[in-house]
Design a protein around this motif. Structure first.
Motif, short mmCIF file in Angstrom:
data_model
loop_
_atom_site.label_atom_id
_atom_site.label_comp_id
_atom_site.label_asym_id
_atom_site.label_seq_id
_atom_site.Cartn_x
_atom_site.Cartn_y
_atom_site.Cartn_z
N THR A 285 0.84 -1.19 0.00
CA THR A 285 0.00 0.00 0.00
C THR A 285 0.88 1.25 0.00
O THR A 285 1.70 1.41 0.90
CB THR A 285 -0.91 0.00 1.26
N PRO A 286 0.72 2.13 -0.97
CA PRO A 286 1.49 3.38 -0.96
C PRO A 286 1.26 4.12 0.36
O PRO A 286 0.13 4.18 0.86
CB PRO A 286 0.93 4.16 -2.14
N CYS A 287 2.34 4.68 0.92
CA CYS A 287 2.28 5.28 2.24
C CYS A 287 3.17 6.51 2.31
O CYS A 287 4.34 6.46 1.93
CB CYS A 287 2.72 4.24 3.27
N GLN A 288 2.62 7.59 2.80
CA GLN A 288 3.38 8.81 3.07
C GLN A 288 3.76 8.78 4.55
O GLN A 288 2.92 8.52 5.41
CB GLN A 288 2.53 10.03 2.75
N ILE A 289 5.02 9.05 4.85
CA ILE A 289 5.53 8.90 6.20
C ILE A 289 5.91 10.26 6.78
O ILE A 289 6.71 10.99 6.20
CB ILE A 289 6.76 7.96 6.21
N GLY A 290 5.33 10.58 7.93
CA GLY A 290 5.69 11.79 8.68
C GLY A 290 6.44 11.41 9.94
O GLY A 290 6.72 10.23 10.19
N ASP A 291 6.76 12.40 10.77
CA ASP A 291 7.52 12.14 12.00
C ASP A 291 6.79 11.20 12.95
O ASP A 291 7.39 10.35 13.57
CB ASP A 291 7.84 13.44 12.72
N ASN A 292 5.48 11.37 13.10
CA ASN A 292 4.73 10.52 14.02
C ASN A 292 3.36 10.13 13.46
O ASN A 292 2.40 9.96 14.19
CB ASN A 292 4.57 11.20 15.38
N TRP A 293 3.29 10.03 12.14
CA TRP A 293 2.05 9.67 11.47
C TRP A 293 2.35 9.04 10.11
O TRP A 293 3.44 9.19 9.57
CB TRP A 293 1.13 10.87 11.29
N LEU A 294 1.36 8.35 9.59
CA LEU A 294 1.41 7.76 8.25
C LEU A 294 0.15 8.20 7.52
O LEU A 294 -0.90 8.40 8.15
CB LEU A 294 1.43 6.23 8.33
N LEU A 295 0.23 8.33 6.20
CA LEU A 295 -0.95 8.59 5.39
C LEU A 295 -1.06 7.50 4.33
O LEU A 295 -0.07 7.16 3.68
CB LEU A 295 -0.85 9.94 4.66
N ILE A 296 -2.27 6.97 4.18
CA ILE A 296 -2.57 6.05 3.08
C ILE A 296 -3.89 6.50 2.46
O ILE A 296 -4.64 7.27 3.06
CB ILE A 296 -2.66 4.58 3.54
N ARG A 297 -4.15 6.00 1.25
CA ARG A 297 -5.44 6.31 0.64
C ARG A 297 -6.55 5.65 1.45
O ARG A 297 -6.37 4.58 2.01
CB ARG A 297 -5.46 5.85 -0.81
N GLN A 298 -7.71 6.32 1.47
CA GLN A 298 -8.83 5.82 2.26
C GLN A 298 -9.26 4.44 1.77
O GLN A 298 -9.43 4.22 0.57
CB GLN A 298 -9.98 6.82 2.17
N ASP A 299 -9.39 3.53 2.71
CA ASP A 299 -9.75 2.15 2.42
C ASP A 299 -10.33 1.57 3.71
O ASP A 299 -9.62 1.46 4.71
CB ASP A 299 -8.50 1.38 1.98
N HIS A 300 -11.61 1.20 3.69
CA HIS A 300 -12.26 0.76 4.92
C HIS A 300 -11.67 -0.55 5.46
O HIS A 300 -11.62 -0.77 6.67
CB HIS A 300 -13.78 0.65 4.74
N VAL A 301 -11.20 -1.43 4.59
CA VAL A 301 -10.60 -2.69 5.04
C VAL A 301 -9.29 -2.40 5.78
O VAL A 301 -9.05 -2.94 6.87
CB VAL A 301 -10.36 -3.65 3.85
N MET A 302 -8.46 -1.51 5.20
CA MET A 302 -7.21 -1.13 5.88
C MET A 302 -7.52 -0.41 7.19
O MET A 302 -6.86 -0.65 8.20
CB MET A 302 -6.37 -0.25 4.97
N ALA A 303 -8.51 0.46 7.19
CA ALA A 303 -8.87 1.20 8.42
C ALA A 303 -9.26 0.21 9.53
O ALA A 303 -8.80 0.36 10.67
CB ALA A 303 -10.00 2.17 8.14
N ASP A 304 -10.06 -0.79 9.20
CA ASP A 304 -10.46 -1.78 10.19
C ASP A 304 -9.26 -2.56 10.71
O ASP A 304 -9.10 -2.75 11.91
CB ASP A 304 -11.49 -2.75 9.60
N MET A 305 -8.38 -3.01 9.81
CA MET A 305 -7.21 -3.78 10.21
C MET A 305 -6.31 -2.95 11.11
O MET A 305 -5.85 -3.41 12.16
CB MET A 305 -6.43 -4.26 8.99
N LEU A 306 -6.06 -1.69 10.71
CA LEU A 306 -5.15 -0.83 11.48
C LEU A 306 -5.73 -0.50 12.85
O LEU A 306 -5.00 -0.45 13.84
CB LEU A 306 -4.84 0.43 10.68
N THR A 307 -7.04 -0.31 12.92
CA THR A 307 -7.69 -0.07 14.21
C THR A 307 -7.52 -1.29 15.12
O THR A 307 -7.22 -1.16 16.30
CB THR A 307 -9.18 0.27 14.01
N GLN A 308 -7.68 -2.49 14.56
CA GLN A 308 -7.50 -3.72 15.34
C GLN A 308 -6.06 -3.86 15.83
O GLN A 308 -5.81 -4.47 16.86
CB GLN A 308 -7.89 -4.94 14.51
N LEU A 309 -5.11 -3.28 15.09
CA LEU A 309 -3.70 -3.31 15.50
C LEU A 309 -3.37 -2.22 16.53
O LEU A 309 -2.24 -2.12 16.97
CB LEU A 309 -2.79 -3.15 14.28
#
Length: 173
Positions: free
Chosen positions: A99-123
């Motif tokens: 998944t393409p990802c933009q990396i900041g000092d204390n954050w990441l950005l990815i394109r909106q995707d509800h499946v990824m959002a659910d997985m990342l929340t579970q993590l």
């Protein structure tokens, strides 16, 4: 050039040019191109005819045949801002899914995707929907773009045969 559009045949990379006349704002997907008709933010229509498929970064410029330059800007897109403890682990899971990802000092950005959002929340990630320009990291060695790819037998080429000697992750089948 009365009667026909100007054409861009080359790209000047960010930091290697100055003096743009206009700007074209493109999404992440639209910034990969070879031949295309574009319109600048100011309304000028022009053609792009590059020698090869090229990934344009925000801050690059398309060099028109009349010598003028058109700056490339990243368009606002629907994204997910990811933060929280264990960000390196979360980044690994994002990368493992190509998944393409933009990396900041204390954050990441990815394109909106509800499946990824659910997985990342579970993590344990803090996931927030935002709208912003998307300029993710390039591919290996910082060159190009990360492309998702299939792991079907007929659609990849890494150094092994498919005689049943290994398995792929179910998401890649």
């Amino acid at each position: 050039m009365a009667g026909q559009d100007l054409c861009a045949y080359s790209v000047e990379r960010r930091g290697q040019w100055s003096g743009s006349a206009d700007k074209v704002t493109l999404s992440y997907d639209d910034r990969i191109l070879r031949r295309k008709r574009l319109a600048t933010d100011g309304g000028m229509v022009f053609r792009v005819d590059l020698p090869a498929v090229t990934h344009l970064e925000a801050g690059d410029a398309l060099s028109l045949e009349d010598g003028s330059l058109v700056e490339v800007a990243a368009a606002d897109e629907a994204l997910l801002r990811i933060a929280g403890p264990g960000l390196a682990r979360i980044a690994w899971h994002i990368g493992n899914r190509h998944t393409p990802c933009q990396i900041g000092d204390n954050w990441l950005l990815i394109r909106q995707d509800h499946v990824m959002a659910d997985m990342l929340t579970q993590l344990g990630a803090q996931v927030q929907a935002i709208t912003a320009p998307f300029t993710p990291e390039g591919g290996a060695y910082g060159v190009g773009r990360v492309m998702g790819h299939s792991h079907s037998e007929d659609d990849h080429d890494h150094d092994h045969d498919h005689a049943g000697d290994h398995q792929h992750h179910p998401a890649h089948e």
